[in-house]
Design a protein around this motif. Structure first.
Motif, PDB file in Angstrom:
ATOM      1  N   ASN A 271       0.824  -1.212   0.000  1.00  0.00           N
ATOM      2  CA  ASN A 271       0.000   0.000   0.000  1.00  0.00           C
ATOM      3  C   ASN A 271       0.852   1.253   0.000  1.00  0.00           C
ATOM      4  O   ASN A 271       0.456   2.269   0.552  1.00  0.00           O
ATOM      5  N   SER A 272       2.023   1.187  -0.608  1.00  0.00           N
ATOM      6  CA  SER A 272       2.920   2.346  -0.575  1.00  0.00           C
ATOM      7  C   SER A 272       2.375   3.467  -1.451  1.00  0.00           C
ATOM      8  O   SER A 272       1.731   3.256  -2.465  1.00  0.00           O
ATOM      9  N   TYR A 273       2.636   4.664  -1.025  1.00  0.00           N
ATOM     10  CA  TYR A 273       2.246   5.839  -1.787  1.00  0.00           C
ATOM     11  C   TYR A 273       3.156   6.988  -1.387  1.00  0.00           C
ATOM     12  O   TYR A 273       3.747   7.004  -0.321  1.00  0.00           O
TER      13      TYR A 273
ATOM     14  N   THR B 204       6.403   3.852   2.253  1.00  0.00           N
ATOM     15  CA  THR B 204       7.088   3.662   0.974  1.00  0.00           C
ATOM     16  C   THR B 204       8.481   3.091   1.148  1.00  0.00           C
ATOM     17  O   THR B 204       9.126   2.743   0.178  1.00  0.00           O
ATOM     18  N   LYS B 205       8.959   2.991   2.352  1.00  0.00           N
ATOM     19  CA  LYS B 205      10.311   2.496   2.589  1.00  0.00           C
ATOM     20  C   LYS B 205      10.338   0.975   2.571  1.00  0.00           C
ATOM     21  O   LYS B 205       9.379   0.317   2.933  1.00  0.00           O
ATOM     22  N   SER B 206      11.475   0.459   2.164  1.00  0.00           N
ATOM     23  CA  SER B 206      11.637  -0.992   2.199  1.00  0.00           C
ATOM     24  C   SER B 206      11.973  -1.423   3.622  1.00  0.00           C
ATOM     25  O   SER B 206      12.442  -0.629   4.434  1.00  0.00           O
ATOM     26  N   LYS B 207      11.731  -2.697   3.903  1.00  0.00           N
ATOM     27  CA  LYS B 207      11.998  -3.238   5.232  1.00  0.00           C
ATOM     28  C   LYS B 207      12.726  -4.563   5.073  1.00  0.00           C
ATOM     29  O   LYS B 207      12.309  -5.410   4.280  1.00  0.00           O
TER      30      LYS B 207
ATOM     31  N   PHE C 177       7.483 -13.591   9.858  1.00  0.00           N
ATOM     32  CA  PHE C 177       7.666 -13.526   8.412  1.00  0.00           C
ATOM     33  C   PHE C 177       6.360 -13.808   7.674  1.00  0.00           C
ATOM     34  O   PHE C 177       5.985 -13.080   6.750  1.00  0.00           O
ATOM     35  N   ILE C 178       5.652 -14.837   8.069  1.00  0.00           N
ATOM     36  CA  ILE C 178       4.386 -15.172   7.409  1.00  0.00           C
ATOM     37  C   ILE C 178       3.375 -14.039   7.568  1.00  0.00           C
ATOM     38  O   ILE C 178       2.659 -13.702   6.618  1.00  0.00           O
ATOM     39  N   ASN C 179       3.327 -13.416   8.738  1.00  0.00           N
ATOM     40  CA  ASN C 179       2.431 -12.273   8.941  1.00  0.00           C
ATOM     41  C   ASN C 179       2.778 -11.113   8.008  1.00  0.00           C
ATOM     42  O   ASN C 179       1.900 -10.381   7.564  1.00  0.00           O
ATOM     43  N   SER C 180       4.050 -10.948   7.693  1.00  0.00           N
ATOM     44  CA  SER C 180       4.475  -9.840   6.833  1.00  0.00           C
ATOM     45  C   SER C 180       4.115 -10.066   5.364  1.00  0.00           C
ATOM     46  O   SER C 180       4.093  -9.121   4.585  1.00  0.00           O
ATOM     47  N   LEU C 181       3.814 -11.311   4.975  1.00  0.00           N
ATOM     48  CA  LEU C 181       3.517 -11.604   3.571  1.00  0.00           C
ATOM     49  C   LEU C 181       2.265 -10.892   3.080  1.00  0.00           C
ATOM     50  O   LEU C 181       2.158 -10.564   1.893  1.00  0.00           O
ATOM     51  N   SER C 182       1.306 -10.630   3.955  1.00  0.00           N
ATOM     52  CA  SER C 182       0.089  -9.931   3.539  1.00  0.00           C
ATOM     53  C   SER C 182       0.328  -8.434   3.383  1.00  0.00           C
ATOM     54  O   SER C 182      -0.413  -7.754   2.689  1.00  0.00           O
ATOM     55  N   GLU C 183       1.371  -7.919   3.991  1.00  0.00           N
ATOM     56  CA  GLU C 183       1.651  -6.486   3.990  1.00  0.00           C
ATOM     57  C   GLU C 183       2.689  -6.069   2.947  1.00  0.00           C
ATOM     58  O   GLU C 183       2.684  -4.939   2.473  1.00  0.00           O
TER      59      GLU C 183
END
Length: 124
Positions: free
Chosen positions: A58-60, A70-73, A109-115
């Motif tokens: 959802n970056s903008y 918008t930043k990478s993680k 990690f699995i939780n982050s896959l939706s984001e």
């Protein structure tokens, strides 16, 4: 005592140096993920060691300013690719990978896959 193998080794496969360690290996889990062919470094293969970054789905950017969204993680550091299936990418689909993730990081990690959209960066 001695050296431990950090990933599974198939019959007749040479053991790569990065797969050996003086320390006992931590428990790893096989986690399947799908990645766009454009978000995977060229030359990643089964047994490669990668860093996994996420870019928010959802970056903008508003008013020319970069927001935290918008930043990478950095999601995972120095994880091995257990297997790679690029058959679907030949028809425009995503590449299927199985990553060897430390047990304590699997849930996060699995939780982050939706984001996040994943980007695989090969360690050299």
């Amino acid at each position: 005592m001695g050296t431990h193998v950090l990933r599974s080794i198939k019959a007749f496969e040479l053991i790569p140096a990065f797969a050996l360690s003086e320390m006992a290996p931590m428990p790893l889990k096989k986690v399947p993920v799908a990645v766009s062919a454009l978000r995977k470094a060229e030359g990643i293969f089964s047994g490669a060691v990668v860093d996994v970054y996420g870019i928010s789905r959802n970056s903008y950017v508003s008013s020319g300013q970069e927001s935290d969204k918008t930043k990478s993680k950095l999601l995972l550091v120095d994880v091995a690719v257990d297997s790679l299936n690029s058959e679907a990418s030949k028809l425009g689909g995503e590449i299927g990978l199985t990553l060897l993730v430390p047990s304590q990081d699997v849930s996060r990690f699995i939780n982050s896959l939706s984001e996040f959209e994943l980007i695989l960066v090969q360690s050299t």
